[in-house]
Design a protein around this motif. Structure first.
Motif, PDB file in Angstrom:
ATOM      1  N   ARG A   6      50.220  24.799  38.130  1.00 46.85           N
ATOM      2  CA  ARG A   6      49.329  25.942  38.556  1.00 46.85           C
ATOM      3  C   ARG A   6      50.063  26.895  39.374  1.00 46.85           C
ATOM      4  NH1 ARG A   6      45.554  23.501  41.761  1.00 46.85           N
ATOM      5  NH2 ARG A   6      44.757  22.589  39.865  1.00 46.85           N
ATOM      6  N   ALA A   7      50.975  26.570  40.030  1.00 51.51           N
ATOM      7  CA  ALA A   7      51.577  27.717  40.856  1.00 51.51           C
ATOM      8  C   ALA A   7      52.700  28.145  39.913  1.00 51.51           C
ATOM      9  CB  ALA A   7      52.525  26.769  41.968  1.00 51.51           C
ATOM     10  N   ILE A   8      53.334  27.534  38.964  1.00 53.93           N
ATOM     11  CA  ILE A   8      54.113  28.395  38.088  1.00 53.93           C
ATOM     12  C   ILE A   8      53.424  29.259  37.313  1.00 53.93           C
ATOM     13  CG2 ILE A   8      55.792  28.080  36.417  1.00 53.93           C
ATOM     14  CD1 ILE A   8      56.414  25.399  37.490  1.00 53.93           C
ATOM     15  N   ARG A   9      52.224  28.872  36.711  1.00 55.25           N
ATOM     16  CA  ARG A   9      51.417  29.830  35.975  1.00 55.25           C
ATOM     17  C   ARG A   9      50.905  31.082  36.708  1.00 55.25           C
ATOM     18  NH1 ARG A   9      46.143  27.645  35.092  1.00 55.25           N
ATOM     19  NH2 ARG A   9      45.690  29.243  36.730  1.00 55.25           N
ATOM     20  N   GLU A  10      50.365  30.573  37.962  1.00 58.24           N
ATOM     21  CA  GLU A  10      49.974  31.746  38.926  1.00 58.24           C
ATOM     22  C   GLU A  10      51.058  32.895  39.294  1.00 58.24           C
ATOM     23  OE1 GLU A  10      48.049  29.977  42.035  1.00 58.24           O
ATOM     24  OE2 GLU A  10      46.492  29.309  40.830  1.00 58.24           O
ATOM     25  N   LEU A  11      52.284  32.519  39.512  1.00 57.03           N
ATOM     26  CA  LEU A  11      53.497  33.386  39.748  1.00 57.03           C
ATOM     27  C   LEU A  11      53.773  34.172  38.588  1.00 57.03           C
ATOM     28  CD1 LEU A  11      55.566  34.286  42.138  1.00 57.03           C
ATOM     29  CD2 LEU A  11      56.841  32.257  41.461  1.00 57.03           C
ATOM     30  N   ARG A  12      53.805  33.245  37.452  1.00 58.00           N
ATOM     31  CA  ARG A  12      54.148  34.049  36.188  1.00 58.00           C
ATOM     32  C   ARG A  12      53.231  35.087  35.764  1.00 58.00           C
ATOM     33  NH1 ARG A  12      51.704  33.551  31.637  1.00 58.00           N
ATOM     34  NH2 ARG A  12      51.008  31.466  31.731  1.00 58.00           N
ATOM     35  N   GLU A  13      51.896  34.898  35.910  1.00 62.59           N
ATOM     36  CA  GLU A  13      50.821  35.679  35.788  1.00 62.59           C
ATOM     37  C   GLU A  13      50.992  37.056  36.691  1.00 62.59           C
ATOM     38  OE1 GLU A  13      47.365  33.553  35.491  1.00 62.59           O
ATOM     39  OE2 GLU A  13      47.552  32.735  33.282  1.00 62.59           O
ATOM     40  N   LYS A  14      51.178  36.753  37.943  1.00 54.97           N
ATOM     41  CA  LYS A  14      51.162  37.683  39.003  1.00 54.97           C
ATOM     42  C   LYS A  14      52.193  38.611  38.602  1.00 54.97           C
ATOM     43  CE  LYS A  14      52.303  38.263  43.954  1.00 54.97           C
ATOM     44  NZ  LYS A  14      52.625  37.628  45.102  1.00 54.97           N
ATOM     45  N   ASN A  15      53.485  38.199  37.952  1.00 53.16           N
ATOM     46  CA  ASN A  15      54.401  39.161  37.432  1.00 53.16           C
ATOM     47  C   ASN A  15      54.501  39.567  36.111  1.00 53.16           C
ATOM     48  OD1 ASN A  15      56.750  39.110  39.780  1.00 53.16           O
ATOM     49  ND2 ASN A  15      55.893  37.103  39.666  1.00 53.16           N
ATOM     50  N   ARG A  16      52.883  39.301  35.555  1.00 54.12           N
ATOM     51  CA  ARG A  16      52.730  39.976  34.428  1.00 54.12           C
ATOM     52  C   ARG A  16      53.844  39.662  33.175  1.00 54.12           C
ATOM     53  NH1 ARG A  16      49.941  45.642  35.417  1.00 54.12           N
ATOM     54  NH2 ARG A  16      48.925  45.050  37.290  1.00 54.12           N
ATOM     55  N   ASP A  17      54.083  38.298  33.551  1.00 58.42           N
ATOM     56  CA  ASP A  17      55.112  37.706  32.290  1.00 58.42           C
ATOM     57  C   ASP A  17      54.038  36.484  31.557  1.00 58.42           C
ATOM     58  OD1 ASP A  17      57.388  38.572  32.916  1.00 58.42           O
ATOM     59  OD2 ASP A  17      58.259  36.811  34.077  1.00 58.42           O
ATOM     60  N   THR A  18      54.462  36.679  30.153  1.00 59.35           N
ATOM     61  CA  THR A  18      53.617  35.833  29.366  1.00 59.35           C
ATOM     62  C   THR A  18      54.621  34.630  29.479  1.00 59.35           C
ATOM     63  OG1 THR A  18      55.033  36.307  27.199  1.00 59.35           O
ATOM     64  CG2 THR A  18      53.309  37.669  27.643  1.00 59.35           C
TER      65      THR A  18
END
Length: 112
Positions: A6-18
């Motif tokens: 979840r932390a990886i996904r949230e960080l990815r989404e926060k940085n607007r990466d797919t």
């Protein structure tokens, strides 16, 4: 989903990466990254270190607000990730650290 995924996904989404964007940066498949994010595959410390480096955050930030090192990562060298972060903050390269260790050996100051 586990908290690290979840932390990886949230960080990815926060940085607007797919998922595809981050998978390319990690040199892995998109489906493989999805398995980590969903908690279907165990996350190893080196993956957390790579994600932290990509997004320029501390590895400890991925452990949650309490910053407590998870039990499953103890004993396998994760404490060295924190040490590596300190060396990075000091702008020390692995070569400089190795040279320092060699110097300590020559001076008889190491515990070898």
């Amino acid at each position: 989903m586990d908290k690290y995924g979840r932390a990886i996904r949230e960080l990815r989404e926060k940085n607007r990466d797919t998922r595809e964007d981050l998978a390319k940066k990690l040199e892995m498949s998109e489906s493989g990254l999805g398995k980590y994010e969903r908690g279907e595959r165990a996350i190893k410390p080196d993956l957390l270190e790579k994600v932290a480096k990509i997004y320029d955050v501390k590895v400890a930030d991925l452990f949650g607000e309490d910053g407590v090192l998870p039990e499953e990562f103890k004993g396998i060298g994760v404490e060295w990730i924190r040490f590596a972060q300190k060396m990075k903050e000091r702008d020390l390269t692995p070569e400089q650290i190795e040279a320092t260790l060699e110097f300590l050996d020559k001076m008889g100051l190491s515990k070898k």
